[in-house]
Design an enzyme around this catalytic site. Structure first.
Site, mmCIF file in Angstrom:
data_model
loop_
_atom_site.group_PDB
_atom_site.id
_atom_site.type_symbol
_atom_site.label_atom_id
_atom_site.label_comp_id
_atom_site.label_asym_id
_atom_site.label_seq_id
_atom_site.Cartn_x
_atom_site.Cartn_y
_atom_site.Cartn_z
ATOM 1 N N HIS A 272 86.485 -16.461 -14.159
ATOM 2 C CA HIS A 272 88.265 -16.514 -13.436
ATOM 3 C C HIS A 272 88.379 -17.484 -12.633
ATOM 4 O O HIS A 272 88.226 -17.568 -12.218
ATOM 5 C CB HIS A 272 88.185 -15.900 -13.733
ATOM 6 C CG HIS A 272 90.009 -15.614 -14.394
ATOM 7 N ND1 HIS A 272 91.168 -16.407 -13.863
ATOM 8 C CD2 HIS A 272 90.853 -16.079 -15.632
ATOM 9 C CE1 HIS A 272 91.839 -16.503 -14.649
ATOM 10 N NE2 HIS A 272 91.764 -16.216 -15.982
ATOM 11 N N GLU A 325 88.130 -11.736 -21.982
ATOM 12 C CA GLU A 325 87.525 -11.353 -22.658
ATOM 13 C C GLU A 325 86.348 -10.313 -22.960
ATOM 14 O O GLU A 325 85.911 -10.746 -23.919
ATOM 15 C CB GLU A 325 86.933 -12.625 -22.914
ATOM 16 C CG GLU A 325 87.853 -14.214 -22.269
ATOM 17 C CD GLU A 325 88.409 -14.909 -23.531
ATOM 18 O OE1 GLU A 325 87.544 -14.784 -24.922
ATOM 19 O OE2 GLU A 325 89.187 -15.616 -23.424
HETATM 20 C C1 LIG Z 1 85.910 -18.382 -16.834
HETATM 21 C C2 LIG Z 1 85.306 -20.545 -15.485
HETATM 22 C C3 LIG Z 1 85.037 -21.530 -17.053
HETATM 23 C C4 LIG Z 1 85.250 -19.996 -14.824
HETATM 24 O O1 LIG Z 1 85.677 -21.839 -13.694
HETATM 25 P P1 LIG Z 1 85.770 -22.505 -12.317
HETATM 26 O O2 LIG Z 1 86.591 -21.506 -12.417
HETATM 27 O O3 LIG Z 1 85.173 -23.581 -12.878
HETATM 28 O O4 LIG Z 1 84.591 -21.102 -11.864
HETATM 29 P P2 LIG Z 1 83.389 -22.694 -10.698
HETATM 30 O O5 LIG Z 1 82.933 -23.549 -11.725
HETATM 31 O O6 LIG Z 1 84.350 -22.431 -9.773
HETATM 32 O O7 LIG Z 1 82.358 -21.332 -10.684
HETATM 33 C C5 LIG Z 1 82.365 -21.083 -9.186
HETATM 34 C C6 LIG Z 1 80.827 -21.249 -9.245
HETATM 35 O O8 LIG Z 1 80.069 -19.570 -10.176
HETATM 36 C C7 LIG Z 1 79.368 -19.778 -10.921
HETATM 37 N N1 LIG Z 1 80.735 -19.450 -12.144
HETATM 38 C C8 LIG Z 1 81.858 -18.808 -12.862
HETATM 39 N N2 LIG Z 1 81.486 -18.000 -13.803
HETATM 40 C C9 LIG Z 1 80.179 -17.779 -14.343
HETATM 41 C C10 LIG Z 1 79.526 -17.507 -14.866
HETATM 42 N N3 LIG Z 1 80.169 -16.517 -16.032
HETATM 43 N N4 LIG Z 1 78.642 -16.963 -14.965
HETATM 44 C C11 LIG Z 1 78.012 -17.371 -13.381
HETATM 45 N N5 LIG Z 1 77.779 -18.288 -12.646
HETATM 46 C C12 LIG Z 1 79.417 -18.288 -13.241
HETATM 47 C C13 LIG Z 1 79.413 -21.275 -11.397
HETATM 48 O O9 LIG Z 1 78.692 -22.008 -11.474
HETATM 49 C C14 LIG Z 1 79.526 -21.770 -9.830
HETATM 50 O O10 LIG Z 1 78.387 -21.425 -9.286
HETATM 51 P P3 LIG Z 1 78.218 -22.806 -8.092
HETATM 52 O O11 LIG Z 1 79.147 -22.669 -6.406
HETATM 53 O O12 LIG Z 1 76.805 -22.558 -7.684
HETATM 54 O O13 LIG Z 1 78.525 -24.491 -8.734
HETATM 55 C C15 LIG Z 1 83.890 -19.534 -16.072
HETATM 56 O O14 LIG Z 1 84.274 -18.213 -14.933
HETATM 57 C C16 LIG Z 1 82.949 -19.722 -16.782
HETATM 58 O O15 LIG Z 1 82.607 -20.141 -17.328
HETATM 59 N N6 LIG Z 1 82.865 -18.009 -17.598
HETATM 60 C C17 LIG Z 1 82.486 -18.331 -19.038
HETATM 61 C C18 LIG Z 1 83.019 -18.369 -19.542
HETATM 62 C C19 LIG Z 1 84.505 -17.766 -20.048
HETATM 63 O O16 LIG Z 1 83.914 -16.383 -20.084
HETATM 64 N N7 LIG Z 1 85.218 -18.269 -20.730
HETATM 65 C C20 LIG Z 1 86.704 -17.056 -21.116
HETATM 66 C C21 LIG Z 1 87.686 -17.457 -19.517
HETATM 67 S S1 LIG Z 1 89.287 -16.245 -19.243
#
Ligand SMILES: CC(C)(COP(=O)(O)OP(=O)(O)OC[C@H]1O[C@@H](n2cnc3c(N)ncnc32)[C@H](O)[C@@H]1OP(=O)(O)O)[C@@H](O)C(=O)NCCC(=O)NCCS
Length: 387
Positions: A272, A325
């Site tokens: 998140h 979700e």
């Molecule tokens: C929700 C989301 C977009 C948040 O993204 P964000 O704030 O940009 O998080 P970050 O990209 O900063 O993530 C930090 C790290 O964790 C990893 N990470 C984050 N969510 C992850 C997941 N669901 N699975 C695997 N790795 C994940 C990222 O790849 C990143 O790794 P890195 O530091 O090696 O590059 C992201 O967690 C995601 O794509 N989740 C899956 C989609 C989802 O469930 N969406 C619903 C949101 S309510």
């Protein structure tokens, strides 16, 4: 390539505007480190556990929880607005036929039609009472639009709304054509309440940017629906369930998840932008799912446990847990919602949060207009002669 830094009046901010405070709000907040969020002064989870959807809708757009008289008036008012104008109903079959990407894409067109049919005018030109009326008109119609678009897409006739049912019960009724049982209605109602608002998420910000231009309520909602449709925002619950299906059996969890994470994929339903601890919505929805029980719930709990452990090992320090979700998908599946209606159902709740944000933003006459840092070739380069 030399980088040209632009005007001295610009201020750099983190990528994705993460953590940047762009306005004051009385609508609520998300405390990511604590795992707590609230609507106005109340815990959102407590509202979901103790109140009906209409009460919380009233809280968001009128600023207070209703007393008995206000509840009756608001419930009657919103129920009467469920029926669509004839010109909108007549156009929906064409929208559904054109909308191969599903009811949420169709909702963008349908909201534009509704705004035109109801004579929505720019928020800049109307008073706060009329703005509120426009948001209530639009929100009340969203479940009717979504369920009609879904059914038309399936080759079924839309089901006319009923005024004697609650928002949640009527939504399920219009979707399936039969009256839902009390347990499923309440589960969906709690899910809907818990997703009404959630800080300055991408779709809410989009709605506020559009409102800041003075555009009408339908324009702001259409933009918000577009932002919500992306898998990184609202598009994950059906994907989270697809993940459970793809894993299939408990023995495969470990290898399946490891392979994906090591390949750089994201596991849907985890992580998140704000929470660094368990998402309180996820906790509440897991509780609801566990009340239903059954093999899907057991499997989801097992997958959650494994994925959290694997992410903690492979992505140390990132604090990745289930988000709303993951169990939202499970709860909606248990309540018999088709997967392509998962994100639309999210929209049927969030429209109330967008509405409250539109009303608040419309009070501020300042247009939202940030800047970008130009990093292309240093201008002015002479325009080449045309050949
Ligand atoms: C929700 C989301 C977009 C948040 O993204 P964000 O704030 O940009 O998080 P970050 O990209 O900063 O993530 C930090 C790290 O964790 C990893 N990470 C984050 N969510 C992850 C997941 N669901 N699975 C695997 N790795 C994940 C990222 O790849 C990143 O790794 P890195 O530091 O090696 O590059 C992201 O967690 C995601 O794509 N989740 C899956 C989609 C989802 O469930 N969406 C619903 C949101 S309510």
């Amino acid at each position: 390539m030399p980088i040209n830094r632009t005007a001295s009046t610009s201020v750099g901010v983190p990528r994705g505007l993460a953590g940047v405070v762009v306005t004051d709000t009385s609508l609520g907040d998300v405390r990511g480190l604590e795992g707590f969020y609230h609507y106005r002064q109340y815990s959102a989870v407590e509202l979901a556990q103790t109140r009906g959807f209409e009460d919380v809708w009233h809280l968001m757009v009128h600023g207070e929880l209703p007393d008995a008289e206000q509840r009756a008036a608001f419930t009657a008012r919103t129920a009467a607005l469920r029926r669509l104008p004839d010109e909108v109903s007549a156009t929906l079959p064409a929208v559904a036929a054109a909308g191969r990407s599903g009811p949420l894409a169709g909702l963008r067109t349908a909201l534009s039609l509704l705004g035109a049919a109801k004579g929505f005018r720019p928020v800049y030109d109307i008073d706060p009472e009329q703005r509120r009326a426009d948001t209530i008109t639009a929100s009340a119609a969203v479940p009717t639009l979504l369920t009609a678009l879904y059914r038309l897409g399936q080759g079924l006739d839309p089901v006319e709304p009923r005024e004697d049912l609650s928002y949640a019960a009527n939504y399920l009724y219009m979707l399936t054509g039969s009256e839902p049982d009390a347990a499923r209605t309440r589960a969906i109602e709690q899910y809907l309440i818990s997703t009404i608002d959630h800080g300055f998420n991408a779709s809410t910000f989009t709605a506020r940017v559009i409102t800041s231009t003075g555009a009408d309520v339908a324009a702001a909602l259409v933009g918000a629906v577009g932002a919500l449709s992306g898998p990184l925002h609202g598009g994950a619950p059906s994907r989270a369930l697809d993940t459970l299906d793809a894993i299939g059996t408990p023995e495969r969890i470990n290898s399946w998840i490891r392979e994906r994470v090591l390949a750089g994929d994201r596991i849907m339903g985890f992580g998140h932008p704000v929470y660094r601890t368990e998402d309180p919505r996820s906790r509440m929805l897991r509780g609801i799912a566990e009340q239903f029980g059954g093999p899907l719930v057991d499997f989801a709990v097992e997958v959650e446990r494994h994925v959290e452990a694997i992410l903690a090992e492979l992505k140390p320090g990132r604090e990745l847990h289930t988000n709303v979700e993951f169990y939202a998908g499970v709860v909606m599946e248990l309540c018999g919602l088709p997967r392509e209606m998962f994100t639309p159902t999210f929209a049927a709740a969030r429209v109330v949060g967008w509405s409250a944000n539109i009303l608040e933003q419309a009070e501020d006459p300042k247009i939202i207009r940030p800047a970008a840092r130009y990093v292309g070739p240093v201008p002015p380069v002479a325009v080449p002669l045309m050949v």
